[in-house]
Design a protein around this motif. Structure first.
Motif, PDB file in Angstrom:
ATOM      1  N   MET A  95      64.248 114.329  -3.913  1.00  0.00           N
ATOM      2  CA  MET A  95      65.333 115.014  -3.194  1.00  0.00           C
ATOM      3  C   MET A  95      66.173 114.020  -2.393  1.00  0.00           C
ATOM      4  SD  MET A  95      65.418 117.976  -4.246  1.00  0.00           S
ATOM      5  CE  MET A  95      66.728 118.539  -3.200  1.00  0.00           C
ATOM      6  N   ASN A  96      65.538 112.992  -1.827  1.00  0.00           N
ATOM      7  CA  ASN A  96      66.301 111.957  -1.123  1.00  0.00           C
ATOM      8  C   ASN A  96      67.222 111.211  -2.089  1.00  0.00           C
ATOM      9  OD1 ASN A  96      65.189 112.562   1.348  1.00  0.00           O
ATOM     10  ND2 ASN A  96      63.574 111.027   1.185  1.00  0.00           N
ATOM     11  N   ALA A  97      66.704 110.931  -3.297  1.00  0.00           N
ATOM     12  CA  ALA A  97      67.528 110.239  -4.294  1.00  0.00           C
ATOM     13  C   ALA A  97      68.691 111.122  -4.737  1.00  0.00           C
ATOM     14  CB  ALA A  97      66.664 109.853  -5.499  1.00  0.00           C
ATOM     15  N   VAL A  98      68.440 112.413  -4.916  1.00  0.00           N
ATOM     16  CA  VAL A  98      69.513 113.331  -5.305  1.00  0.00           C
ATOM     17  C   VAL A  98      70.578 113.383  -4.216  1.00  0.00           C
ATOM     18  CG1 VAL A  98      70.053 115.776  -5.732  1.00  0.00           C
ATOM     19  CG2 VAL A  98      68.099 114.708  -6.876  1.00  0.00           C
ATOM     20  N   SER A  99      70.150 113.418  -2.965  1.00  0.00           N
ATOM     21  CA  SER A  99      71.112 113.433  -1.853  1.00  0.00           C
ATOM     22  C   SER A  99      71.945 112.163  -1.844  1.00  0.00           C
ATOM     23  CB  SER A  99      70.377 113.576  -0.521  1.00  0.00           C
ATOM     24  OG  SER A  99      69.704 114.783  -0.457  1.00  0.00           O
ATOM     25  N   GLU A 100      71.308 111.045  -2.083  1.00  0.00           N
ATOM     26  CA  GLU A 100      72.031 109.773  -2.099  1.00  0.00           C
ATOM     27  C   GLU A 100      73.017 109.730  -3.264  1.00  0.00           C
ATOM     28  OE1 GLU A 100      73.065 106.018  -0.616  1.00  0.00           O
ATOM     29  OE2 GLU A 100      71.902 107.653   0.274  1.00  0.00           O
ATOM     30  N   ILE A 101      72.592 110.208  -4.414  1.00  0.00           N
ATOM     31  CA  ILE A 101      73.496 110.243  -5.575  1.00  0.00           C
ATOM     32  C   ILE A 101      74.705 111.124  -5.266  1.00  0.00           C
ATOM     33  CG2 ILE A 101      73.707 111.086  -7.963  1.00  0.00           C
ATOM     34  CD1 ILE A 101      70.751 110.193  -8.321  1.00  0.00           C
ATOM     35  N   ARG A 103      75.969 111.811  -2.344  1.00  0.00           N
ATOM     36  CA  ARG A 103      76.811 111.147  -1.355  1.00  0.00           C
ATOM     37  C   ARG A 103      77.668 110.061  -2.003  1.00  0.00           C
ATOM     38  NH1 ARG A 103      77.158 106.747   1.368  1.00  0.00           N
ATOM     39  NH2 ARG A 103      75.262 105.842   0.553  1.00  0.00           N
ATOM     40  N   VAL A 104      77.048 109.264  -2.885  1.00  0.00           N
ATOM     41  CA  VAL A 104      77.791 108.183  -3.544  1.00  0.00           C
ATOM     42  C   VAL A 104      78.885 108.751  -4.443  1.00  0.00           C
ATOM     43  CG1 VAL A 104      77.577 106.327  -5.268  1.00  0.00           C
ATOM     44  CG2 VAL A 104      75.936 106.489  -3.390  1.00  0.00           C
ATOM     45  N   MET A 105      78.555 109.811  -5.188  1.00  0.00           N
ATOM     46  CA  MET A 105      79.570 110.401  -6.070  1.00  0.00           C
ATOM     47  C   MET A 105      80.719 111.003  -5.261  1.00  0.00           C
ATOM     48  SD  MET A 105      77.586 112.020  -9.384  1.00  0.00           S
ATOM     49  CE  MET A 105      76.817 113.324  -8.509  1.00  0.00           C
ATOM     50  N   ALA A 106      80.426 111.575  -4.112  1.00  0.00           N
ATOM     51  CA  ALA A 106      81.479 112.161  -3.287  1.00  0.00           C
ATOM     52  C   ALA A 106      82.376 111.084  -2.692  1.00  0.00           C
ATOM     53  CB  ALA A 106      80.855 113.001  -2.179  1.00  0.00           C
ATOM     54  N   CYS A 107      81.825 109.901  -2.417  1.00  0.00           N
ATOM     55  CA  CYS A 107      82.600 108.809  -1.815  1.00  0.00           C
ATOM     56  C   CYS A 107      83.378 107.998  -2.849  1.00  0.00           C
ATOM     57  CB  CYS A 107      81.689 107.880  -1.026  1.00  0.00           C
ATOM     58  SG  CYS A 107      80.965 108.660   0.415  1.00  0.00           S
ATOM     59  N   THR A 108      83.022 108.129  -4.109  1.00  0.00           N
ATOM     60  CA  THR A 108      83.684 107.358  -5.148  1.00  0.00           C
ATOM     61  C   THR A 108      84.987 108.060  -5.533  1.00  0.00           C
ATOM     62  OG1 THR A 108      81.527 106.683  -5.977  1.00  0.00           O
ATOM     63  CG2 THR A 108      83.407 106.322  -7.435  1.00  0.00           C
ATOM     64  N   PRO A 109      86.143 107.393  -5.306  1.00  0.00           N
ATOM     65  CA  PRO A 109      87.418 108.067  -5.560  1.00  0.00           C
ATOM     66  C   PRO A 109      87.700 108.328  -7.038  1.00  0.00           C
ATOM     67  CG  PRO A 109      87.784 105.835  -4.721  1.00  0.00           C
ATOM     68  CD  PRO A 109      86.314 106.076  -4.716  1.00  0.00           C
ATOM     69  N   ALA A 110      87.225 107.501  -7.936  1.00  0.00           N
ATOM     70  CA  ALA A 110      87.541 107.667  -9.350  1.00  0.00           C
ATOM     71  C   ALA A 110      86.556 108.601 -10.056  1.00  0.00           C
ATOM     72  CB  ALA A 110      87.537 106.307 -10.042  1.00  0.00           C
ATOM     73  N   MET A 111      85.602 109.192  -9.322  1.00  0.00           N
ATOM     74  CA  MET A 111      84.563 110.030  -9.925  1.00  0.00           C
ATOM     75  C   MET A 111      85.161 111.377 -10.336  1.00  0.00           C
ATOM     76  SD  MET A 111      81.429 110.521 -10.870  1.00  0.00           S
ATOM     77  CE  MET A 111      80.661 109.083 -10.213  1.00  0.00           C
ATOM     78  N   SER A 112      84.916 111.739 -11.582  1.00  0.00           N
ATOM     79  CA  SER A 112      85.392 113.018 -12.107  1.00  0.00           C
ATOM     80  C   SER A 112      84.508 114.142 -11.543  1.00  0.00           C
ATOM     81  CB  SER A 112      85.303 113.008 -13.632  1.00  0.00           C
ATOM     82  OG  SER A 112      85.483 114.314 -14.136  1.00  0.00           O
ATOM     83  N   VAL A 113      85.117 115.245 -11.183  1.00  0.00           N
ATOM     84  CA  VAL A 113      84.376 116.385 -10.648  1.00  0.00           C
ATOM     85  C   VAL A 113      83.445 116.959 -11.717  1.00  0.00           C
ATOM     86  CG1 VAL A 113      84.619 118.717  -9.697  1.00  0.00           C
ATOM     87  CG2 VAL A 113      86.198 116.932  -8.991  1.00  0.00           C
ATOM     88  N   ASP A 114      83.918 116.966 -12.958  1.00  0.00           N
ATOM     89  CA  ASP A 114      83.092 117.501 -14.043  1.00  0.00           C
ATOM     90  C   ASP A 114      81.845 116.650 -14.273  1.00  0.00           C
ATOM     91  OD1 ASP A 114      84.774 119.638 -14.481  1.00  0.00           O
ATOM     92  OD2 ASP A 114      85.991 118.555 -15.976  1.00  0.00           O
ATOM     93  N   VAL A 115      82.002 115.333 -14.202  1.00  0.00           N
ATOM     94  CA  VAL A 115      80.852 114.437 -14.370  1.00  0.00           C
ATOM     95  C   VAL A 115      79.862 114.644 -13.220  1.00  0.00           C
ATOM     96  CG1 VAL A 115      80.110 112.021 -14.417  1.00  0.00           C
ATOM     97  CG2 VAL A 115      82.123 112.724 -15.712  1.00  0.00           C
ATOM     98  N   GLY A 116      80.375 114.719 -12.018  1.00  0.00           N
ATOM     99  CA  GLY A 116      79.499 114.937 -10.863  1.00  0.00           C
ATOM    100  C   GLY A 116      78.766 116.257 -10.949  1.00  0.00           C
ATOM    101  N   LYS A 117      79.479 117.282 -11.395  1.00  0.00           N
ATOM    102  CA  LYS A 117      78.873 118.597 -11.545  1.00  0.00           C
ATOM    103  C   LYS A 117      77.773 118.560 -12.602  1.00  0.00           C
ATOM    104  CE  LYS A 117      80.541 123.313 -12.183  1.00  0.00           C
ATOM    105  NZ  LYS A 117      81.720 124.111 -12.500  1.00  0.00           N
ATOM    106  N   THR A 118      78.030 117.878 -13.713  1.00  0.00           N
ATOM    107  CA  THR A 118      77.039 117.767 -14.789  1.00  0.00           C
ATOM    108  C   THR A 118      75.797 117.020 -14.312  1.00  0.00           C
ATOM    109  OG1 THR A 118      78.842 117.733 -16.401  1.00  0.00           O
ATOM    110  CG2 THR A 118      76.687 116.981 -17.160  1.00  0.00           C
ATOM    111  N   VAL A 119      75.995 115.917 -13.606  1.00  0.00           N
ATOM    112  CA  VAL A 119      74.858 115.120 -13.114  1.00  0.00           C
ATOM    113  C   VAL A 119      74.025 115.945 -12.126  1.00  0.00           C
ATOM    114  CG1 VAL A 119      74.243 113.112 -11.709  1.00  0.00           C
ATOM    115  CG2 VAL A 119      75.944 112.891 -13.516  1.00  0.00           C
ATOM    116  N   MET A 120      74.684 116.601 -11.187  1.00  0.00           N
ATOM    117  CA  MET A 120      73.954 117.372 -10.180  1.00  0.00           C
ATOM    118  C   MET A 120      73.236 118.570 -10.804  1.00  0.00           C
ATOM    119  SD  MET A 120      74.214 115.551  -7.585  1.00  0.00           S
ATOM    120  CE  MET A 120      73.387 116.582  -6.410  1.00  0.00           C
ATOM    121  N   THR A 121      73.843 119.197 -11.801  1.00  0.00           N
ATOM    122  CA  THR A 121      73.194 120.307 -12.503  1.00  0.00           C
ATOM    123  C   THR A 121      71.945 119.812 -13.223  1.00  0.00           C
ATOM    124  OG1 THR A 121      75.330 121.392 -12.805  1.00  0.00           O
ATOM    125  CG2 THR A 121      73.532 122.121 -14.233  1.00  0.00           C
ATOM    126  N   HIS A 122      72.071 118.671 -13.902  1.00  0.00           N
ATOM    127  CA  HIS A 122      70.920 118.100 -14.607  1.00  0.00           C
ATOM    128  C   HIS A 122      69.788 117.791 -13.631  1.00  0.00           C
ATOM    129  CE1 HIS A 122      68.516 115.731 -17.357  1.00  0.00           C
ATOM    130  NE2 HIS A 122      68.541 114.732 -16.487  1.00  0.00           N
TER     131      HIS A 122
END
Length: 184
Positions: A95-101, A103-122
């Motif tokens: 859970m700590n690793a998921v939280s860190e992931i 946080r990093v995805m939210a801070c990354t400006p070029a991160m696609s919302v769809d990619v972040g959503k897919t990673v977090m769902t997985h």
């Protein structure tokens, strides 16, 4: 003609006398009422935490003793080092690793919302799968320990129960054994 008054009637009551006669008993009643209210609240809280309504029927002294015993147990329980189970520490780390992931995805400006959503769902699906596997292994362990308790509760030999004929009949019904010839 002026009415005559005695010395006692014309004397003024001093502040000290007024305090001793009126104020002090009133303040004492208020103090006792506050103490009783706090004791009732403490009684209710201890009953809730212990899960035992019997404490509600105790008198004040017994309730305070029960509250002290309960608090001492809580202090001892908090001071005792509790080693986390390996799976619990793994889940916490996951859970700590998921939280860190996240946080990093939210801070990354070029991160696609769809990619972040897919990673977090997985990650969420895998965590749920892990929880289900943990619950299944816990229930299997509980079932195994229950069967061990049932086996251990049966007498080892017919003579150990004290009622030889009763256990012989019950064991014969469960698992028929060939009768053994004995010379006596």
């Amino acid at each position: 003609m002026a009415p005559q008054t005695s010395n006692n009637e014309t004397q003024f009551v001093s502040k000290t006398q007024h305090y001793l006669k009126v104020k002090k008993p009133l303040l004492e009643r208020q103090r006792r009422a506050r103490m009783n209210k706090c004791l009732d609240t403490l009684k209710t809280l201890v009953a809730e935490f212990q899960g035992d309504d019997a404490i509600l029927r105790l008198d004040k002294a017994e309730m305070l003793e029960a509250a002290l015993v309960f608090m001492r147990k809580q202090v001892v329980a908090q001071q005792a080092p509790v080693a986390p189970l390996p799976m619990d520490s793994f889940k916490n780390g996951y859970m700590n690793a998921v939280s860190e992931i996240s946080r990093v995805m939210a801070c990354t400006p070029a991160m696609s919302v769809d990619v972040g959503k897919t990673v977090m769902t997985h990650l969420g699906v895998e965590f749920q799968r892990m929880l289900q596997a943990d619950q299944q292994s816990a229930s299997a362990t509980a079932t195994a320990s229950t069967s061990q308790l049932e086996t251990a509760s049966r007498p080892i030999s017919p003579a150990s129960s004290g009622y030889h004929s009763d256990t012989e009949e019950s064991e014969a019904a469960v698992s028929p054994k060939p009768s053994m010839w004995r010379p006596w």
